[in-house]
Design an enzyme around this catalytic site. Sequence first.
Site, PDB file in Angstrom:
ATOM      1  NE  ARG A 101      61.627  40.908  51.254  1.00 22.64           N
ATOM      2  CZ  ARG A 101      61.986  40.992  52.542  1.00 22.64           C
ATOM      3  NH1 ARG A 101      61.146  41.454  53.437  1.00 22.64           N
ATOM      4  NH2 ARG A 101      63.182  40.623  52.920  1.00 22.64           N
ATOM      5  CG  HIS A 121      40.257  38.667  40.327  1.00 26.16           C
ATOM      6  ND1 HIS A 121      39.107  39.322  40.702  1.00 26.16           N
ATOM      7  CD2 HIS A 121      40.557  39.129  39.098  1.00 26.16           C
ATOM      8  CE1 HIS A 121      38.731  40.130  39.723  1.00 26.16           C
ATOM      9  NE2 HIS A 121      39.597  40.046  38.754  1.00 26.16           N
ATOM     10  CD  GLU A 176      36.897  36.512  42.068  1.00 17.25           C
ATOM     11  OE1 GLU A 176      36.203  36.255  43.053  1.00 17.25           O
ATOM     12  OE2 GLU A 176      37.642  37.515  41.990  1.00 17.25           O
ATOM     13  CG  HIS A 200      33.923  43.371  46.195  1.00 19.90           C
ATOM     14  ND1 HIS A 200      34.337  44.480  46.878  1.00 19.90           N
ATOM     15  CD2 HIS A 200      34.863  43.129  45.258  1.00 19.90           C
ATOM     16  CE1 HIS A 200      35.465  44.898  46.341  1.00 19.90           C
ATOM     17  NE2 HIS A 200      35.821  44.097  45.368  1.00 19.90           N
ATOM     18  CG  ASP A 201      33.943  45.654  50.191  1.00 20.86           C
ATOM     19  OD1 ASP A 201      35.148  45.497  50.464  1.00 20.86           O
ATOM     20  OD2 ASP A 201      33.543  46.485  49.354  1.00 20.86           O
TER      21      ASP A 201
HETATM   22  N1  PXP Z   1      34.213  38.486  44.025  1.00 24.36           N
HETATM   23  C1  PXP Z   1      34.851  39.155  43.039  1.00 24.36           C
HETATM   24  C2  PXP Z   1      34.309  39.043  41.663  1.00 24.36           C
HETATM   25  C3  PXP Z   1      36.000  39.910  43.309  1.00 24.36           C
HETATM   26  O1  PXP Z   1      36.619  40.551  42.314  1.00 24.36           O
HETATM   27  C4  PXP Z   1      36.510  39.944  44.624  1.00 24.36           C
HETATM   28  C5  PXP Z   1      37.770  40.705  44.906  1.00 24.36           C
HETATM   29  O2  PXP Z   1      38.818  40.178  44.176  1.00 24.36           O
HETATM   30  C6  PXP Z   1      35.810  39.232  45.612  1.00 24.36           C
HETATM   31  C7  PXP Z   1      34.677  38.523  45.288  1.00 24.36           C
HETATM   32  C8  PXP Z   1      36.277  39.219  47.034  1.00 24.36           C
HETATM   33  O3  PXP Z   1      36.155  40.492  47.590  1.00 24.36           O
HETATM   34  P1  PXP Z   1      36.847  40.803  48.975  1.00 24.36           P
HETATM   35  O4  PXP Z   1      38.323  40.710  48.763  1.00 24.36           O
HETATM   36  O5  PXP Z   1      36.374  42.195  49.296  1.00 24.36           O
HETATM   37  O6  PXP Z   1      36.352  39.785  49.961  1.00 24.36           O
END
Ligand code: PXP
Length: 240
Positions: free
Chosen positions: A20, A45, A72, A192-193
């Site tokens: 926005r 990130h 990151e 991640h996930d």
């Molecule tokens: N670790 C790294 C290196 C990632 O790139 C990400 C996603 O930006 C995550 C962790 C977090 O993943 P999620 O958003 O699936 O929890």
Amino acid sequence: MGTVRLSVNINKIALIRNSRGSNQPDLAQIARDCEAYGAQGITVHPRPDERHVRFDDLPVLKAVVTTEFNIEGNPDPRFLKEVTNVKPHQATLVPDGPQALTSDSGWDTVKYHDFLVDAIAQLHAAGTRVSIFVDADEHFVEGAKAVGADRIEFYTGHFAKDFLKNPAEAVKNHVQCAKLAVNLGLGINAGHDLNLKNLKYYADQVEGLQEVSIGHALVCDALYFGLQNTIQMYLRQLNQ
Ligand code: PXP
């Protein structure tokens, strides 16, 4: 199991703000609130297109985060310049391309040995701890040690997918690689996930795990439960 720290990835919040063109939601306030609700770290990130967090958010966040600030990204020249200026507690190096929707694999720490050695030296000179995003593969864990990383972050995307079919099989390589990492003196993060269904299992199985960074699922859960409740729910999965 020792205490596994929860670092909340607030990229998705930045995505909402950017949609926005105003400062709502206010990323700095969200970071403060996540910490007040129990988060033990804040992760962002920045990607080259700045569609989530922007590079000019980094000093603002550094000034407000009182727990652990983790940035990151792929260590291209701009990333290294901005991150070494900001000097976060930790940088997590990720091999995603400029157009990547999200990170979907770790480093080949053998092939990119020289590149990583150079990036890590620059970050260490700024006083920043360096974690290297890797798949749960012994070869790449050994490679992470060889390039001088302080920690590894296990890519848990495959684990999360396979967990739905066979949790023990899904976590097997992570357990083995974590033992190797501990023996090599590497710290261990994961991300991640990870979500409310798979986090407790992962944290209970992977000995030596020190920190998880979680964004997407946590922000989705917060739509239903609210940010404060959701962070507390994730901390309970980590036995806190
Ligand atoms: N670790 C790294 C290196 C990632 O790139 C990400 C996603 O930006 C995550 C962790 C977090 O993943 P999620 O958003 O699936 O929890």
